[in-house]
Design a protein around this motif. Structure first.
Motif, short mmCIF file in Angstrom:
data_model
loop_
_atom_site.label_atom_id
_atom_site.label_comp_id
_atom_site.label_asym_id
_atom_site.label_seq_id
_atom_site.Cartn_x
_atom_site.Cartn_y
_atom_site.Cartn_z
N ILE A 1 -3.37 13.79 20.26
CA ILE A 1 -4.22 12.64 20.69
C ILE A 1 -3.42 11.65 21.18
O ILE A 1 -2.33 11.43 21.02
CB ILE A 1 -4.94 12.41 19.39
CG1 ILE A 1 -5.88 13.32 18.83
CG2 ILE A 1 -5.81 10.93 19.56
CD1 ILE A 1 -6.28 13.29 17.42
N ASP A 2 -4.18 10.81 22.18
CA ASP A 2 -3.51 9.72 23.04
C ASP A 2 -2.47 10.22 24.09
O ASP A 2 -1.84 9.57 24.49
CB ASP A 2 -2.66 8.71 21.95
CG ASP A 2 -3.79 8.24 21.07
OD1 ASP A 2 -5.02 7.65 21.68
OD2 ASP A 2 -3.56 7.56 19.91
N GLN B 1 -8.57 8.96 20.27
CA GLN B 1 -9.12 8.92 18.93
C GLN B 1 -10.37 9.21 19.02
O GLN B 1 -10.90 9.65 17.98
CB GLN B 1 -8.63 7.64 18.18
CG GLN B 1 -7.14 7.42 18.11
CD GLN B 1 -6.49 8.21 16.96
OE1 GLN B 1 -7.30 8.85 15.94
NE2 GLN B 1 -5.17 8.40 17.02
#
Length: 199
Positions: free
Chosen positions: A89-90, A139
């Motif tokens: 994530i990210d 997210q």
């Protein structure tokens, strides 16, 4: 030093034998190369410092007259193993397709986990010499996986021609990558309607 007639004859014979050997080796090499199986084009995926090349689940000629493995039904396709390439994530997935795919129409579908459910996004690509797509995973929109499907040059079930709006164009290949982050679980498994990607 002058050569005797017998020496000249021997050199002529050796030269002829050498020329024949060169031709035999050239023909044998050409036949060997032709007999070797073609390699299927691979797509490339990268995220952070990780990189991987992905082979197709299946690959066919443009005319769908030869496939490796044989042409598969949707049920058989769903049962094939998927390449696992977690994208944290990210971070973003960088997808690159080779010219064998990018020079003909193809589709890219990405699956995202959102608070509303699983959102499929599909892009229909036309042509170009190479293609790279960057797919962020955030997210609120976690990238779960991608599919790349190049179109064939075959039209099925169109007795009145493609212009009539009838028929379908089968995919000549299929690539599937599971990009779900390690340890991530989907909280809402509702499958939302597919939307069209832009740019």
């Amino acid at each position: 030093m002058s050569l005797q007639p017998a020496d000249k004859k021997a050199l002529t014979i050796l030269a002829a034998v050498g020329a024949v050997m060169v031709i035999v080796i050239a023909v044998a090499t050409a036949l060997l190369v032709r007999a070797m199986p073609e390699t299927d084009p691979k797509i490339s995926v990268a995220a952070g410092t990780e990189y991987q090349q992905v082979s197709p689940s299946y690959w066919c000629t443009l005319q769908m007259d030869a496939c490796r493995p044989a042409y598969l039904s949707l049920e058989q396709l769903a049962a094939l193993p998927v390449t696992v390439f977690p994208v944290p994530i990210d971070e973003s997935l960088v997808l690159s397709v080779p010219s064998e795919i990018a020079t003909k129409p193809w589709t890219l579908t990405a699956l995202y986990a959102t608070s509303r459910g699983i959102q499929p996004v599909t892009w229909i690509k036309t042509t170009g010499d190479a293609y790279t797509e960057i797919l962020p995973s955030t997210q609120h929109r976690v990238l779960l996986g991608i599919e790349v499907k190049p179109f064939s040059a075959v039209v099925e079930d169109a007795p009145d021609g493609l212009e009539s709006g009838q028929g379908t164009i089968p995919f000549r290949g299929h690539y599937a990558v599971d990009t779900r982050p390690k340890g991530f679980s989907v909280t809402n498994e509702t499958v939302l309607g597919e939307i069209r990607g832009t740019a």
